[in-house]
Design a protein around this motif. Structure first.
Motif, PDB file in Angstrom:
ATOM      1  N   ILE A   1      45.508  44.012  28.675  1.00  0.00           N
ATOM      2  CA  ILE A   1      44.928  42.671  28.666  1.00  0.00           C
ATOM      3  C   ILE A   1      43.503  42.744  28.117  1.00  0.00           C
ATOM      4  CG2 ILE A   1      43.960  42.734  31.018  1.00  0.00           C
ATOM      5  CD1 ILE A   1      45.226  39.826  31.303  1.00  0.00           C
TER       6      ILE A   1
ATOM      7  N   ALA B   1      41.610  37.107  27.507  1.00  0.00           N
ATOM      8  CA  ALA B   1      42.773  36.616  28.254  1.00  0.00           C
ATOM      9  C   ALA B   1      42.425  36.453  29.727  1.00  0.00           C
ATOM     10  CB  ALA B   1      43.944  37.587  28.094  1.00  0.00           C
ATOM     11  N   LEU B   2      41.648  37.367  30.261  1.00  0.00           N
ATOM     12  CA  LEU B   2      41.266  37.262  31.677  1.00  0.00           C
ATOM     13  C   LEU B   2      40.367  36.048  31.903  1.00  0.00           C
ATOM     14  CD1 LEU B   2      40.836  41.034  32.456  1.00  0.00           C
ATOM     15  CD2 LEU B   2      42.246  39.440  33.798  1.00  0.00           C
TER      16      LEU B   2
ATOM     17  N   GLN C   1      42.575  33.101  31.969  1.00  0.00           N
ATOM     18  CA  GLN C   1      43.246  32.988  33.271  1.00  0.00           C
ATOM     19  C   GLN C   1      42.256  32.555  34.352  1.00  0.00           C
ATOM     20  OE1 GLN C   1      46.372  32.927  33.677  1.00  0.00           O
ATOM     21  NE2 GLN C   1      47.249  33.994  31.910  1.00  0.00           N
ATOM     22  N   ALA C   2      41.008  32.951  34.216  1.00  0.00           N
ATOM     23  CA  ALA C   2      39.987  32.505  35.178  1.00  0.00           C
ATOM     24  C   ALA C   2      39.802  30.988  35.091  1.00  0.00           C
ATOM     25  CB  ALA C   2      38.662  33.217  34.911  1.00  0.00           C
TER      26      ALA C   2
ATOM     27  N   LEU D   1      39.618  33.433  43.109  1.00  0.00           N
ATOM     28  CA  LEU D   1      40.533  34.146  42.211  1.00  0.00           C
ATOM     29  C   LEU D   1      39.937  34.166  40.797  1.00  0.00           C
ATOM     30  CD1 LEU D   1      43.297  35.539  41.738  1.00  0.00           C
ATOM     31  CD2 LEU D   1      44.272  33.265  41.360  1.00  0.00           C
TER      32      LEU D   1
ATOM     33  N   ASN E   1      37.326  36.739  40.562  1.00  0.00           N
ATOM     34  CA  ASN E   1      37.918  38.080  40.452  1.00  0.00           C
ATOM     35  C   ASN E   1      38.337  38.360  39.007  1.00  0.00           C
ATOM     36  OD1 ASN E   1      39.234  40.583  41.312  1.00  0.00           O
ATOM     37  ND2 ASN E   1      41.148  39.459  41.046  1.00  0.00           N
ATOM     38  N   PHE E   2      38.959  37.370  38.374  1.00  0.00           N
ATOM     39  CA  PHE E   2      39.362  37.565  36.973  1.00  0.00           C
ATOM     40  C   PHE E   2      38.134  37.782  36.090  1.00  0.00           C
ATOM     41  CE2 PHE E   2      43.423  34.851  37.761  1.00  0.00           C
ATOM     42  CZ  PHE E   2      44.083  35.962  38.273  1.00  0.00           C
TER      43      PHE E   2
ATOM     44  N   ARG F   1      35.277  39.184  37.067  1.00  0.00           N
ATOM     45  CA  ARG F   1      34.849  40.586  37.285  1.00  0.00           C
ATOM     46  C   ARG F   1      35.771  41.531  36.517  1.00  0.00           C
ATOM     47  NH1 ARG F   1      33.403  38.679  42.672  1.00  0.00           N
ATOM     48  NH2 ARG F   1      35.516  39.010  43.454  1.00  0.00           N
ATOM     49  N   ALA F   2      37.087  41.187  36.523  1.00  0.00           N
ATOM     50  CA  ALA F   2      38.057  42.021  35.796  1.00  0.00           C
ATOM     51  C   ALA F   2      37.731  42.038  34.307  1.00  0.00           C
ATOM     52  CB  ALA F   2      39.468  41.502  36.033  1.00  0.00           C
TER      53      ALA F   2
ATOM     54  N   LEU G   1      35.386  44.516  33.486  1.00  0.00           N
ATOM     55  CA  LEU G   1      35.818  45.915  33.637  1.00  0.00           C
ATOM     56  C   LEU G   1      36.758  46.393  32.536  1.00  0.00           C
ATOM     57  CD1 LEU G   1      36.509  46.113  37.502  1.00  0.00           C
ATOM     58  CD2 LEU G   1      34.617  47.169  36.239  1.00  0.00           C
ATOM     59  N   VAL G   2      37.254  45.458  31.716  1.00  0.00           N
ATOM     60  CA  VAL G   2      38.269  45.852  30.727  1.00  0.00           C
ATOM     61  C   VAL G   2      37.780  47.007  29.866  1.00  0.00           C
ATOM     62  CG1 VAL G   2      39.523  45.118  28.676  1.00  0.00           C
ATOM     63  CG2 VAL G   2      39.430  43.619  30.685  1.00  0.00           C
TER      64      VAL G   2
ATOM     65  N   VAL H   1      35.361  49.048  30.532  1.00  0.00           N
ATOM     66  CA  VAL H   1      34.809  50.188  31.274  1.00  0.00           C
ATOM     67  C   VAL H   1      35.894  51.259  31.362  1.00  0.00           C
ATOM     68  CG1 VAL H   1      33.842  50.952  33.479  1.00  0.00           C
ATOM     69  CG2 VAL H   1      33.331  48.650  32.616  1.00  0.00           C
TER      70      VAL H   1
ATOM     71  N   ILE I   1      35.478  53.597  36.214  1.00  0.00           N
ATOM     72  CA  ILE I   1      35.918  52.644  37.248  1.00  0.00           C
ATOM     73  C   ILE I   1      36.267  53.396  38.525  1.00  0.00           C
ATOM     74  CG2 ILE I   1      37.756  51.059  37.942  1.00  0.00           C
ATOM     75  CD1 ILE I   1      37.849  49.982  35.171  1.00  0.00           C
TER      76      ILE I   1
END
Lengths: 762, 138
Positions: B45, B49-50, B53-54, B65, B68-69, B71-72, B75-76, B78, B83
């Motif tokens: 992903i 895209a995240l 979705q957020a 939620l 969280n997306f 923060r994700a 991290l993609v 990283v 991680i």
């Protein structure tokens, strides 16, 4: 007669109760100081919240400076201060009523929850009865279409069996498959096997491998898991730290899963803190409310919740099962997907197990079990589940009984066998293609037919370890598996797996309560639960209801009649009509009044005895008792009592026997009221030829003025209605259809066929 | 039109997402996998895209939620090892002191623009200090 001595000063029923499976369960007394309180402990804080300048400065009896790690995270990320001003000011009883009020939308309650503290959430659900909790759950749960999750594991970590059992679980309709292993280093092989197995058949199933967090993330990154559920959280600080995490480490992990396109849910459940020795004397529900607020605060989409490992301990307490339901309600009220426990087996009593699942079957749930044991109990590496491979059909029937969708679909034998062969061969091909080893044919076949690993001649846990190590070391990914499947001609399976990998790019299944059905993601976003009263919410579509009804061995009229040796309406050659029957005069005559279909359309009793044999036994008994038998067919009735009474009134002695084709028999006397018979065999399925013979003998003895001991057909408490009534109802309908109220009795000429036994055996 | 209407993205707005190597969803065919055109790097992903979705989660009323997306999304890019190391560092008793966490936050912010993850780690550093979580566990 029991041989047991009467000296024991005890009602022996207690001894029998002692030996029932239930008595292996332990039951715990309430003891808040020791952590044994369910809904309310005197050490629980009173709900409270203070907000200053948009920040939470006090919550549930604690000032911000005293917040532990859980309070701090909840205060920072869960509490919506604007909503809190409204929600915390509301009467908790009013909120409780809103939860069960079909006129209050789910969204309004979810908004309120964002302003409620853990203590207040616990207080509100604590006001609901078990029935109200189940009802509120049906309204508040997130995705409208219910689903279910399977455990797929085995005692040998045998990848072939994992593949076969995964494919079987997919066929049964599970939306998610969770595996784990006996030996931690076998994780990669387990994940690969389940990945392949889950791609066989309809595909589209989410799969995961439960293992240590870092390893699980690696497996997920390789595409060999599509969701994770081991993000455990706890309700006290010391339990959390003993679990080697903090809310921030778990929040990071949750985001890390999403960053790799992997669906994640947390795990929490009542009594985990009690098992870990750090309960702070709080009630189970209050601690769980903290866990759940924390999960929403972390931004995880859902929770595996409802006393998971702690469920048996919770169920040992008074009201414990109601508590498990209550914590699930808090989960969905907070807008979380709920894999609603029903996982660890909470009892040795099958009655308690069935009762535990029922509210969830009625209410529905995102995933009714957070691990239904699709394998045999001894093969479940998570330990036995509430329901297991042994009991799958019981569950399927419960769905059918209540006309409710528990997420499973009956399977037929040929279909499952085909899928199992396909799955094991596909895995063997993938292993060969990827250079992980050649699988001998004998291993494949031993797994395909095996119900569990005790029957297989396949991989042992030790043999799997180097395979697992090779998968990890060589960095094999799900894309390699797709390629291997396709290269070996497993195109459909390759496409199924690719479909799951494609989902990873859009991230659609990261949203709340997402599952994949028929290649499409459905979640709380595009399939939200909209229950607001009768006729709304989830109702099984007709095709789904038909599928749910498709359990094995459903009797149809045609099937019953085919088995029952139903003849054309012709006369038997051993019972020939010979004109109208009249009253006899012989003093020891016993008339046997047979029903309209007896020996014409119907030829066997429900106990399976040929009617020739039954009549031979009756006649033989009558003769042995010093009587003479005469046989008359009644056409005006098929009812046993009236068959018997009408026979008695035609009998020279005044004694007659009425018998239906299904075998129900009465001994009657001409002067009696219709339902006050002399002797009765009401349980035809248990009635044997010896009983008929003895009844005939008794009838004759009565004509001699004797008072013989009545013939008693012993019952052992069999559920005879369940065993026989479908057949009985269909067969009896044939007889009643033949009756003609105006018809007169017909004398029958009895010509015993060769071989029919008329001797009176003692 | 609400962002909720974009969901599921794979059906309603497939043009809005791409693989990390820039391929559209429709490029992920079995033929492409077999020819090597698509490989494991494509099955992941993207931050975009995240974040989409957020937006969908936020529009559906699920703010945490969405966070969280986000923060994700941070991290993609990283690396996996970093991680996992950061996760390890956030576990109780792993970091020696708050500074070690603050340094990690700064590193993630500087090297990967991971603002939201950095803020989460800084928040942890403050609470860990107050609760005394820098005690070695093994």
């Amino acid at each position: 007669m029991s041989e047991a001595p009467n000296s024991s000063n005890r009602w022996r029923r207690f001894g029998e109760w002692d030996s029932r499976p239930l008595r292996q369960d332990l039951f715990a007394a309430e003891n808040p100081e020791a952590g044994f309180s369910v809904f309310r402990s005197p050490h629980d804080p009173a709900p409270s919240l203070t907000v200053e300048g948009g920040r939470v400065t006090g919550m549930d009896g604690k000032a911000a400076g005293d917040f532990d790690i859980i309070d701090a995270f909840i205060a920072a990320h869960h509490i919506d201060p604007a909503m809190a001003a409204v929600a915390m000011a509301m009467d908790p009883g009013e909120i409780a009523r809103k939860l069960v009020d079909i006129n209050v939308p789910r969204q309004e309650l979810e908004a309120l929850a964002r302003g409620l503290t853990p203590a207040r959430l616990a207080e509100v659900v604590g006001r609901l009865s078990a029935l109200e909790i189940a009802f509120a759950y049906s309204k508040m749960r997130q995705r409208q279409t219910p689903g279910n999750q399977a455990h797929v594991t085995n005692a040998k970590d045998d990848p072939l069996q994992l593949a076969a059992d995964s494919a079987t679980a997919v066929a049964l309709g599970f939306d998610e498959i969770e595996t784990t292993m006996r030996v931690a280093s076998n994780g990669w092989a387990n994940a690969l096997a389940c990945t392949v197995g889950a791609a066989v058949g309809r595909g589209g199933v989410l799969f995961q491998c439960s293992i240590e967090e870092a390893e699980e993330l690696q497996i997920g990154l390789a595409g060999l898991a599509s969701y994770a559920e081991t993000v455990s959280v706890y309700g006290t600080e010391r339990a959390f730290i003993d679990g080697d995490d903090t809310p921030w480490s778990k929040a990071l992990l949750t985001a890390a899963y999403a960053s790799r396109g992997i669906k994640a849910r947390c795990t929490s459940g009542a009594a985990a803190e009690l098992l870990m020795g750090f309960h702070e004397q709080r009630s189970l529900l209050y601690l769980e409310a903290r866990c759940l607020c924390l999960q929403r605060a972390m931004g995880v989409q859902g929770t595996q919740n409802g006393g998971i490992d702690g469920a048996p301990l919770t169920a040992s307490m008074a009201g414990g099962v109601r508590e498990l339901m209550a914590e699930n309600l808090i989960a969905v009220w907070l807008g979380l997907e709920c894999a609603s426990g029903n996982d660890t087996r909470t009892s040795e009593s099958e009655i308690r197990v069935g009762a535990k699942i029922t509210p969830y079957l009625l209410a529905g749930s995102d995933l009714i079990c957070s691990g239904f044991g699709s394998v045999k109990k001894y093969d479940n590496s998570f330990n036995a589940s509430l329901f297991n491979g042994e009991e799958i059909e019981d569950y399927l029937v419960l769905q059918r009984d209540f006309e409710t969708d528990g997420g499973l679909t009956p399977v037929d034998e040929d279909q499952v066998l085909g899928l199992r062969v396909r799955a094991v061969e596909a895995l063997a091909a993938v292993m060969d293609e990827l250079g992980l080893g050649k699988v001998p044919r004998e291993r494949i076949m031993s797994v395909v037919f095996a119900s569990g690993s005790q029957e297989t001649e396949s991989f042992t846990a030790g043999e799997v370890t180097p395979i697992s190590a090779a998968i990890k070391a060589r960095g094999i990914t799900a894309v390699d598996v797709v390629r291997a499947l396709a290269a070996r001609g497993y195109t459909e399976e390759a496409e199924n797996l690719l479909l799951m990998l494609r989902q990873r790019i859009s991230g659609d299944y990261l949203q709340t309560s997402a599952i994949v059905r028929d290649g499409r993601v459905i979640s709380a976003v595009n399939d939200p639960n909209e229950y607001h009263g009768p006729g709304t919410g989830y109702r099984m579509p007709e095709a789904r209801w038909q599928a749910v009804q498709g359990i094995r061995n459903v009797l149809t009229r045609d099937r019953v009649l085919a088995v029952e040796d139903i003849g054309e309406a012709g006369e038997s050659d051993w019972l020939l009509p010979r004109g109208e029957a009249v009253r006899g005069t012989a003093p020891h005559e016993v008339v046997i009044g047979v029903s309209p279909g007896f020996g014409r359309q119907l030829h066997r009793t429900t106990a399976g005895h040929r009617l020739e044999e039954v009549v031979a036994a009756l006649v033989g008994g009558i003769e042995a008792g010093g009587g003479t038998a005469r046989i008359v067919r009644m056409l005006h009735t098929a009812d046993t009592s009236f068959l018997g009474l009408a026979a008695a009134r035609l009998s020279g002695s005044g004694y007659g026997i009425g018998i239906q084709a299904k075998g129900t028999t009465v001994l009657h006397q001409a002067d009696r009221m219709p339902h006050l018979n002399v002797e009765l065999f009401s349980n035809a399925p248990l009635t044997g030829l010896d009983h008929y013979r003895a009844l005939g003998r008794n009838a004759a003895l009565y004509t001699h003025g004797e008072a013989p001991e009545p013939v008693v057909v012993p019952v052992q408490g069999e559920a005879l209605g369940a065993r026989f009534h479908v057949r009985v109802a269909l067969l009896y309908a044939i007889e009643t259809a033949l009756t003609d109220p105006a018809a007169t009795p017909v004398e029958l000429d009895y010509r015993p066929p060769a071989g029919a036994d008329r001797s009176d055996r003692p | 039109m609400s962002d909720v209407d974009l969901y599921p993205v794979a059906e309603k707005a497939p043009e809005q997402v791409r693989t990390p190597t820039g391929k559209p969803l429709s490029a992920l065919t079995l033929e492409a996998v077999m020819s090597g055109e698509v490989d494991a790097r494509d099955v992941a992903i993207t931050p975009e895209a995240l974040l989409l979705q957020a937006r969908i989660a936020r529009a559906a009323g699920r703010v945490t939620l969405a966070e969280n997306f986000e923060r994700a999304a941070d991290l993609v890019r990283v690396p996996q090892d970093l991680i996992l190391d950061t996760y390890e560092l956030l576990r109780p008793g792993r970091a020696r002191d708050a500074q070690q966490l603050l340094d990690r936050a700064a590193q993630l912010r500087r090297d990967y623009g991971a603002e939201r993850v950095a803020a989460l780690i800084e928040e942890a550093a403050a609470v860990y200090t107050r609760r005394g979580l820098f005690v070695k566990r093994y």
